[in-house]
Scaffold this motif. Structure first.
Motif, PDB file in Angstrom:
ATOM      1  N   UNK A  95       0.827  -1.202   0.000  1.00  0.00           N
ATOM      2  CA  UNK A  95       0.000   0.000   0.000  1.00  0.00           C
ATOM      3  C   UNK A  95       0.867   1.262   0.000  1.00  0.00           C
ATOM      4  N   UNK A 108       8.390   6.465  13.057  1.00  0.00           N
ATOM      5  CA  UNK A 108       7.877   5.648  14.160  1.00  0.00           C
ATOM      6  C   UNK A 108       8.943   5.462  15.236  1.00  0.00           C
ATOM      7  N   UNK A 111       8.977   8.475  17.254  1.00  0.00           N
ATOM      8  CA  UNK A 111       7.797   8.458  18.122  1.00  0.00           C
ATOM      9  C   UNK A 111       8.044   7.545  19.317  1.00  0.00           C
ATOM     10  N   UNK A 114      10.203   9.192  21.785  1.00  0.00           N
ATOM     11  CA  UNK A 114       9.444  10.218  22.523  1.00  0.00           C
ATOM     12  C   UNK A 114       8.504   9.583  23.533  1.00  0.00           C
ATOM     13  N   UNK A 115       7.792   8.540  23.102  1.00  0.00           N
ATOM     14  CA  UNK A 115       6.715   8.000  23.946  1.00  0.00           C
ATOM     15  C   UNK A 115       7.259   7.220  25.131  1.00  0.00           C
ATOM     16  N   UNK A 117       9.950   7.860  26.937  1.00  0.00           N
ATOM     17  CA  UNK A 117      10.776   8.598  27.894  1.00  0.00           C
ATOM     18  C   UNK A 117      10.399   8.318  29.349  1.00  0.00           C
ATOM     19  N   UNK A 135      10.201  -0.844  21.483  1.00  0.00           N
ATOM     20  CA  UNK A 135       8.927  -0.193  21.182  1.00  0.00           C
ATOM     21  C   UNK A 135       8.825   0.149  19.702  1.00  0.00           C
ATOM     22  N   UNK A 138       7.917  -2.843  17.739  1.00  0.00           N
ATOM     23  CA  UNK A 138       6.477  -3.107  17.853  1.00  0.00           C
ATOM     24  C   UNK A 138       5.696  -2.254  16.857  1.00  0.00           C
ATOM     25  N   UNK A 139       6.035  -0.932  16.826  1.00  0.00           N
ATOM     26  CA  UNK A 139       5.287  -0.028  15.938  1.00  0.00           C
ATOM     27  C   UNK A 139       5.521  -0.381  14.479  1.00  0.00           C
ATOM     28  N   UNK A 142       3.438  -3.374  13.561  1.00  0.00           N
ATOM     29  CA  UNK A 142       2.039  -2.966  13.374  1.00  0.00           C
ATOM     30  C   UNK A 142       1.883  -2.287  12.016  1.00  0.00           C
ATOM     31  N   UNK A 143       2.828  -1.380  11.720  1.00  0.00           N
ATOM     32  CA  UNK A 143       2.793  -0.634  10.465  1.00  0.00           C
ATOM     33  C   UNK A 143       2.824  -1.586   9.269  1.00  0.00           C
ATOM     34  N   UNK A 145       1.866  -4.638   9.181  1.00  0.00           N
ATOM     35  CA  UNK A 145       0.592  -5.360   9.063  1.00  0.00           C
ATOM     36  C   UNK A 145      -0.431  -4.529   8.323  1.00  0.00           C
ATOM     37  N   UNK A 146      -0.372  -3.200   8.524  1.00  0.00           N
ATOM     38  CA  UNK A 146      -1.367  -2.350   7.873  1.00  0.00           C
ATOM     39  C   UNK A 146      -1.080  -2.202   6.392  1.00  0.00           C
ATOM     40  N   UNK A 149       0.130  -6.621   1.847  1.00  0.00           N
ATOM     41  CA  UNK A 149      -1.064  -7.316   1.375  1.00  0.00           C
ATOM     42  C   UNK A 149      -1.032  -8.821   1.608  1.00  0.00           C
TER      43      UNK A 149
END
Lengths: 219, 673
Positions: A95, A108, A111, A114-115, A117, A135, A138-139, A142-143, A145-146, A149
């Motif tokens: 995609x 990511x 991010x 940042x998240x 901290x 972390x 993990x992101x 997830x990314x 997977x989205x 295809x």
């Protein structure tokens, strides 16, 4: 092992985990992606082993060996079997294209730094600095997977998520209890088996391994 | 020793549920009924102990509910609610022995009934937020199962159960919010903790808690406009279950309002009680009006429940208003009136619903327009219904009269207060009492006259037979209790006074005295129910004797040829020429046309050959609930529209669903960072 070598081993292994995650976004050949997953699983096991050796924690060493076995060899083999149906399988049209995915992975990772901290501030050990890597893995999982295809890519994405969680758990608590780790691994194993069955079914029904075909099943 | 009662109530109920679900069909109802009786008897024992000895039963254990444990206290206020529940439950379950053969012997019904009764019995025992909510929810769920058990009217029962489930859970959510808010601000979840701290909370918190609790408990009590589920669920529930719901479960809505308003919050400002009174006035008028115009027997009874709960709310509101404006005597009388009305309503509404269930079993219909002539075919059921109707119509010597007399006394003596709003609302309440009294009489003259007198209007009514002996005994016991409580209300008044004092948190002081005649202490008001009954009986005797004499004298005259009146000289009159329930309600429907707005549909079809000849005229009226039509239906349509819009979010793509989760996660993380 002195603390400098311990730290550098840990950094290399954790770095390898996220590097493999990025490789799964970069490569299009599904075989290469699964290979990267296997390397990531081994790196994760090495993280647990290094932590166990450093803290003289026998249980953690056992867990590390198990992780190398399960995530480095067993699960990638299962995923590889899914690919056996489609010999020349490639992620032809994701995609989001590869350069954009890599930029996304960078964003990511920022991010994640940042998240986490507040979490990093909580963990007193030097290993705690590496938590954002888990972390970020993990992101990225997830990314992927989205945006991917193929059914196999979805499985890989899920396993990236799981590996990221495991890495955070190892680094933050110097090892979760054996029972919890085994339980989580078993869970993931089950999901992989289910997804494999689903992929085989998908192949036999539609002769594709493209999840978009499932849209036909919408009510 | 007293703990044994509490344990027995719970244990017997659970055992009954297990046996009811496990035993074969031949013995399961019997076992369930027997254990329900044990449960009721234990609860009755506990309540009588508490009411007769000022001894409060307390029990707490950390075993049953994790984290919070179970806390149980039975004080006089709770005890006065336990007594009518257990009496109605004993009568209804005995009645169930005969009713079970008519489609109420399934495993689910036999298992749900004991649990339903036990959870109702235990709700007044609960003394902590968690215990109360668990029992409350158990009561709602088991009654929901019972609504669904009537297999003969599956579609209607399912729709009724849906309304009931949604309304009861919305109400439970409001109650949950109220109690959780209260316990969070009071710093403890047992009722004694809350009681100790509730007075020091800010008035905003107290007001919010009270309004939420009033909405939640009001919907359980069937207060208009939260009543829409009640005429559906109470009408569709099978006989014994509907008697339990209408005779016992609605009381707990009242209990909840007293518990939160009077006990936990310790009373409040005038506007709280004005709100309660307004709710009561609306319920009383609306319920009475719909009861008078409804032609479905059980729907009529259900609306009448709304009406009676309205009267109780008026009494509660009046008690609060008098208390807040410094008139303790009238406040105490109004509270006693509220509890007495509650006890009486349980008894007569239980009897009425059991009789209606018997009619439904015997004829297969609840439509008054298809009944008639049942008094001769089912004499016991007919007399039970008649006694119940006389009680609900507030006629002496039956029990409905005493409660309403007490309420009127309290209201009229409370009129000279200083607050303008109080005066206005009390006057409105007195007027409401008068109007609903009239409407209720009309409703029950219709129900008894059309349903039980005259000639049968359908083959089913013609073929009706008296029901099983257990059903007659169960319903008859409640009817007999109507008469006993009407003649000697002093049997229960001391207990009610003690409960009222406990509700208002004052020392027990009696507001009435006397054994034969009832004196209101502190006010001028005397009533002698037994003397009144004796007077009525002798007056009736005189009328009968005079008629006998007149009859004999008339027979002395030359013989006349009797012709049926209004028969146009014809000998033949068919059953279809009789007045029907619909025609009986028609004048009222016309008077209150602007309120009810019935839909009328006149359909005239002409012959093909000539428009001057009419082939058929079809006239349909329906008076479905106006609040449901104008408030609930549009709301439901709105929710459905939003639901349809939301469907476009889901297109079946797995990746899209994953993307929703991923985007939400990233947004949260960015926001946190």
């Amino acid at each position: 092992m002195n603390s400098a070598t311990y730290l550098s081993f840990l950094e290399i292994a954790a770095g390898l985990v996220i590097l493999c995650a990025i490789v799964t976004l970069w490569r299009r050949s599904l075989r290469a992606i699964v290979r990267a997953l296997a390397v990531q699983g081994m790196a994760l096991g090495v993280v647990a082993l290094v932590l166990g050796l450093h803290h003289h924690d026998d249980v953690l060493i056992v867990v590390g060996c198990l992780v190398v076995g399960a995530k480095g060899f067993f699960i990638p083999t299962l995923v590889k079997r899914v690919l056996a149906n489609e010999p020349m399988s490639r992620e032809t049209s994701p995609l989001v294209n590869v350069p954009a995915s890599l930029v996304g992975a960078g964003a990511l990772t920022f991010l994640a730094y940042g998240a986490t901290r507040p979490v990093v501030a909580l963990v007193s050990t030097s290993a705690g600095r590496l938590i954002p890597l888990g972390f970020a893995t993990l992101l990225i999982g997830f990314f992927s997977m989205v945006v991917r295809r193929k059914a196999a890519s979805q499985i890989v994405g899920l396993l990236l998520v799981d590996n990221g969680i495991a890495l955070v758990a190892f680094l933050a608590t110097a090892g979760v209890p054996l029972l919890v780790e085994l339980g989580a691994s078993l869970d993931v194993l089950l999901v992989v088996v289910v997804l494999r069955v689903l992929a085989v079914q998908l192949w036999s029904k539609f002769a594709v391994l493209d999840l978009d075909e499932l849209q036909e099943l919408h009510d | 020793m007293n703990d044994v009662y509490v344990v027995a109530v719970g244990l017997a109920g659970v055992m009954g549920a297990i046996l009811g679900g496990a035993l074969p069909v031949s013995s399961r109802v019997g076992a369930a009924v027997a254990l329900t009786w044990v449960s009721c008897a234990a609860a009755l024992g506990a309540a009588v102990t508490v009411l007769s000895s000022d001894h409060v039963i307390t029990l707490s254990t950390s075993a049953i509910l994790p984290l919070t444990g179970v806390t149980i206290t039975l004080d006089p206020l709770g005890a006065i609610f336990v007594i009518p529940i257990s009496i109605v439950a004993m009568a209804s379950t005995f009645y169930w022995l005969g009713y079970a053969g008519h489609g109420l012997s399934s495993r689910s019904a036999s298992s749900a009934m004991p649990l339903f009764v036990t959870s109702m019995l235990l709700v007044p025992f609960a003394a902590s937020v968690a215990t109360f909510l668990v029992l409350w929810e158990m009561m709602a769920l088991t009654s929901l199962v019972l609504v669904l058990t009537d297999q003969s009217r599956r579609e209607a029962a399912r729709s009724a159960a849906q309304w009931y489930a949604v309304m009861t859970h919305a109400g439970a959510a409001a109650i949950l919010l109220a109690l959780v808010l209260l316990s969070a601000h009071a710093g403890g979840q047992t009722f004694s903790d809350i009681e100790a701290h509730a007075r020091h909370l800010s008035s905003a918190v107290r007001g919010t808690v009270f309004v939420l609790a009033l909405l939640g408990f009001g919907s359980k009590a069937g207060a208009v406009p939260l009543h829409v589920w009640l005429p559906k669920a109470h009408a569709e529930a099978p006989g014994p279950a509907s008697a339990l719901m209408s005779g016992a479960m609605v009381n707990l809505g009242i209990y909840g309002i007293v518990l939160v308003g009077n006990r936990l919050l310790g009373g409040g400002p005038v506007w709280w009680w004005l709100l309660v009174s307004v709710l009561g006035v609306m319920s009383a008028l609306y319920g009475a009006l719909y009861a008078a115009t409804s032609s479905d027997l059980k729907r009529l009874l259900a609306y009448s429940t709304s009406d009676n709960m309205g009267l109780i709310l008026i009494a509660l509101g009046a008690s609060g208003l008098f208390g807040a404006s410094g008139h303790p005597t009238t406040a105490a009388i109004a509270m006693v009136a509220a509890l007495l009305l509650m006890v009486n309503h349980s008894v007569f509404k239980g009897a009425l619903f059991l009789a209606a269930g018997a009619v439904q079993v015997a004829t297969g219909t609840r439509d008054l327009d298809r009944l008639g002539g049942l008094m001769r075919r089912m004499p016991v059921t007919g007399i039970v219904f008649l006694v119940g109707a006389l009680s609900v119509a507030v006629l002496p010597p039956f029990n409905g009269f005493i409660g309403e007399w007490l309420l009127l006394q309290g209201l009229l003596h409370g009129l000279p207060t200083s607050n303008t709003w109080v005066v206005i609302s009390i006057s409105a309440a007195v007027a409401t009492l008068a109007l609903t009294g009239g409407l209720t009489v009309a409703a029950f003259v219709k129900a008894t006259g059309i349903g039980f007198l005259g000639r049968p209007r359908s083959d089913e009514a013609t073929a009706a037979h008296e029901v099983a002996i257990t059903m007659r005994v169960g319903a008859g016991a409640l009817a007999a209790l109507c008469l006993v409580l009407g003649l000697v209300p002093m049997l229960v008044l001391p207990a009610i006074e003690r409960a009222a004092a406990s509700a208002r948190q004052v020392n027990a002081s009696s507001v009435t005295s006397g054994w034969v005649s009832l004196h209101l202490l502190g006010l001028r008001g005397v009533l002698a129910p037994s003397l009144l009954a004796a007077g009525l009986a002798s007056a009736a005797l005189v009328v009968i004797v005079i008629r006998r004499i007149a009859h004999r004298r008339r027979n002395a005259w030359p013989a006349v040829n009797p012709v049926e009146p209004w028969g146009s000289g014809r000998k033949l009159q068919t059953a279809r020429m009789q007045y029907t329930a619909t025609s009986f309600g028609e004048p009222l429907l016309r008077v209150f046309d602007d309120v009810i707005r019935p839909s009328r549909d006149l359909d005239v079809s002409h012959l093909v050959e000539s428009r001057y000849y009419i082939e058929r005229i079809a006239y349909r009226t329906s008076n479905d609930d106006v609040i449901e039509r104008h408030f609930y239906r549009p709301f439901i349509a709105g929710v459905r529209w939003w639901g349809q819009r939301a469907r476009s979010l889901q297109n079946g793509s797995v990746r899209r669903y994953l993307a929703y989760g991923f985007v939400a996660l990233v947004i949260v993380l960015v926001a946190v960072t």
